[in-house]
Design a protein around this motif. Structure first.
Motif, PDB file in Angstrom:
ATOM      1  N   UNK A 112      21.266  -7.870 -14.958  1.00  0.00           N
ATOM      2  CA  UNK A 112      20.571  -6.632 -14.609  1.00  0.00           C
ATOM      3  C   UNK A 112      20.653  -5.636 -15.764  1.00  0.00           C
ATOM      4  N   UNK A 113      21.810  -5.564 -16.411  1.00  0.00           N
ATOM      5  CA  UNK A 113      21.946  -4.673 -17.575  1.00  0.00           C
ATOM      6  C   UNK A 113      21.048  -5.129 -18.722  1.00  0.00           C
ATOM      7  N   UNK A 114      20.965  -6.425 -18.918  1.00  0.00           N
ATOM      8  CA  UNK A 114      20.086  -6.953 -19.965  1.00  0.00           C
ATOM      9  C   UNK A 114      18.627  -6.649 -19.628  1.00  0.00           C
ATOM     10  N   UNK A 115      18.248  -6.815 -18.369  1.00  0.00           N
ATOM     11  CA  UNK A 115      16.882  -6.500 -17.939  1.00  0.00           C
ATOM     12  C   UNK A 115      16.582  -5.017 -18.150  1.00  0.00           C
ATOM     13  N   UNK A 116      17.548  -4.172 -17.826  1.00  0.00           N
ATOM     14  CA  UNK A 116      17.398  -2.734 -18.041  1.00  0.00           C
ATOM     15  C   UNK A 116      17.188  -2.437 -19.527  1.00  0.00           C
ATOM     16  N   UNK A 117      17.992  -3.051 -20.377  1.00  0.00           N
ATOM     17  CA  UNK A 117      17.860  -2.837 -21.820  1.00  0.00           C
ATOM     18  C   UNK A 117      16.484  -3.286 -22.319  1.00  0.00           C
ATOM     19  N   UNK A 118      16.016  -4.438 -21.853  1.00  0.00           N
ATOM     20  CA  UNK A 118      14.685  -4.913 -22.247  1.00  0.00           C
ATOM     21  C   UNK A 118      13.595  -3.973 -21.734  1.00  0.00           C
ATOM     22  N   UNK A 119      13.779  -3.421 -20.543  1.00  0.00           N
ATOM     23  CA  UNK A 119      12.811  -2.473 -19.969  1.00  0.00           C
ATOM     24  C   UNK A 119      12.740  -1.206 -20.801  1.00  0.00           C
ATOM     25  N   UNK A 120      13.897  -0.668 -21.139  1.00  0.00           N
ATOM     26  CA  UNK A 120      13.935   0.560 -21.941  1.00  0.00           C
ATOM     27  C   UNK A 120      13.310   0.317 -23.309  1.00  0.00           C
ATOM     28  N   UNK A 121      13.630  -0.826 -23.902  1.00  0.00           N
ATOM     29  CA  UNK A 121      13.062  -1.155 -25.212  1.00  0.00           C
ATOM     30  C   UNK A 121      11.541  -1.210 -25.136  1.00  0.00           C
ATOM     31  N   UNK A 122      11.008  -1.832 -24.098  1.00  0.00           N
ATOM     32  CA  UNK A 122       9.560  -1.941 -23.933  1.00  0.00           C
ATOM     33  C   UNK A 122       8.936  -0.573 -23.689  1.00  0.00           C
ATOM     34  N   UNK A 123       9.569   0.239 -22.857  1.00  0.00           N
ATOM     35  CA  UNK A 123       9.054   1.581 -22.577  1.00  0.00           C
ATOM     36  C   UNK A 123       9.055   2.461 -23.828  1.00  0.00           C
ATOM     37  N   UNK A 124      10.116   2.392 -24.603  1.00  0.00           N
ATOM     38  CA  UNK A 124      10.182   3.180 -25.846  1.00  0.00           C
ATOM     39  C   UNK A 124       9.114   2.743 -26.837  1.00  0.00           C
ATOM     40  N   UNK A 125       8.909   1.441 -26.916  1.00  0.00           N
ATOM     41  CA  UNK A 125       7.881   0.931 -27.815  1.00  0.00           C
ATOM     42  C   UNK A 125       6.495   1.392 -27.357  1.00  0.00           C
ATOM     43  N   UNK A 126       6.242   1.351 -26.062  1.00  0.00           N
ATOM     44  CA  UNK A 126       4.964   1.841 -25.524  1.00  0.00           C
ATOM     45  C   UNK A 126       4.753   3.307 -25.906  1.00  0.00           C
ATOM     46  N   UNK A 127       5.818   4.080 -25.761  1.00  0.00           N
ATOM     47  CA  UNK A 127       5.730   5.506 -26.087  1.00  0.00           C
ATOM     48  C   UNK A 127       5.463   5.703 -27.585  1.00  0.00           C
ATOM     49  N   UNK A 128       6.219   4.998 -28.416  1.00  0.00           N
ATOM     50  CA  UNK A 128       6.067   5.137 -29.869  1.00  0.00           C
ATOM     51  C   UNK A 128       4.684   4.709 -30.341  1.00  0.00           C
ATOM     52  N   UNK A 129       4.175   3.618 -29.768  1.00  0.00           N
ATOM     53  CA  UNK A 129       2.868   3.095 -30.181  1.00  0.00           C
ATOM     54  C   UNK A 129       1.709   3.689 -29.385  1.00  0.00           C
ATOM     55  N   UNK A 130       2.024   4.500 -28.368  1.00  0.00           N
ATOM     56  CA  UNK A 130       1.017   5.117 -27.502  1.00  0.00           C
ATOM     57  C   UNK A 130       0.126   4.055 -26.841  1.00  0.00           C
TER      58      UNK A 130
END
Length: 131
Positions: free
Chosen positions: A12-30
């Motif tokens: 679950x922690x790994x899934x959370x980390x992957x989720x945050x990474x994906x969300x941050x990338x979405x934000x950075x790349x718009x």
């Protein structure tokens, strides 16, 4: 004490980390939805999605195997193998210059756990039906 909840929490922690990474990338790349043709976004989405596709069913089968009496040593080994497999896969697919050995090893480990837990469940049920 049950083993599977411990590994479910780690995953679950790994899934959370992957989720945050994906969300941050979405934000950075718009990029609001999909990958917009961006290979970095596509890799992040696939790592996250692949995790979401394989981990729940594998954890469920591990849970069943544990509740059907699988030995503690087997549950520990399979749990560690699943975590290692998911980390290897995530690392491999995340690399722009992908080294396929990480991806292949990660999926091999994941499939091994999935199939071992499935085989144990079938074995227990087969024994009870025949004996």
């Amino acid at each position: 004490m049950p083993i599977v909840p411990f590994f479910a929490a780690i995953l679950a922690l790994l899934f959370f980390a992957l989720s945050v990474r994906t969300l941050r990338l979405r934000h950075r790349l718009k990029i609001g939805l999909g990958d917009a043709g961006n290979s970095e976004m596509l890799r992040a989405v696939r790592v996250h999605s692949n995790f979401a596709e394989y981990v729940p069913i594998t954890l469920l089968l591990l849970f069943f195997a544990e509740n059907l009496g699988a030995p503690t040593w087997a549950m520990l080994g399979l749990g560690f193998l699943l975590v290692l497999g998911r980390c290897s896969h995530a690392y491999g697919v995340s690399q722009a210059r992908e080294n396929f050995s990480f991806r292949i090893a990660g999926m091999a480990m994941t499939f091994s756990v999935l199939l071992a837990a499935t085989a144990y469940v079938f074995w227990v049920y087969g024994r009870s039906l025949l004996g």
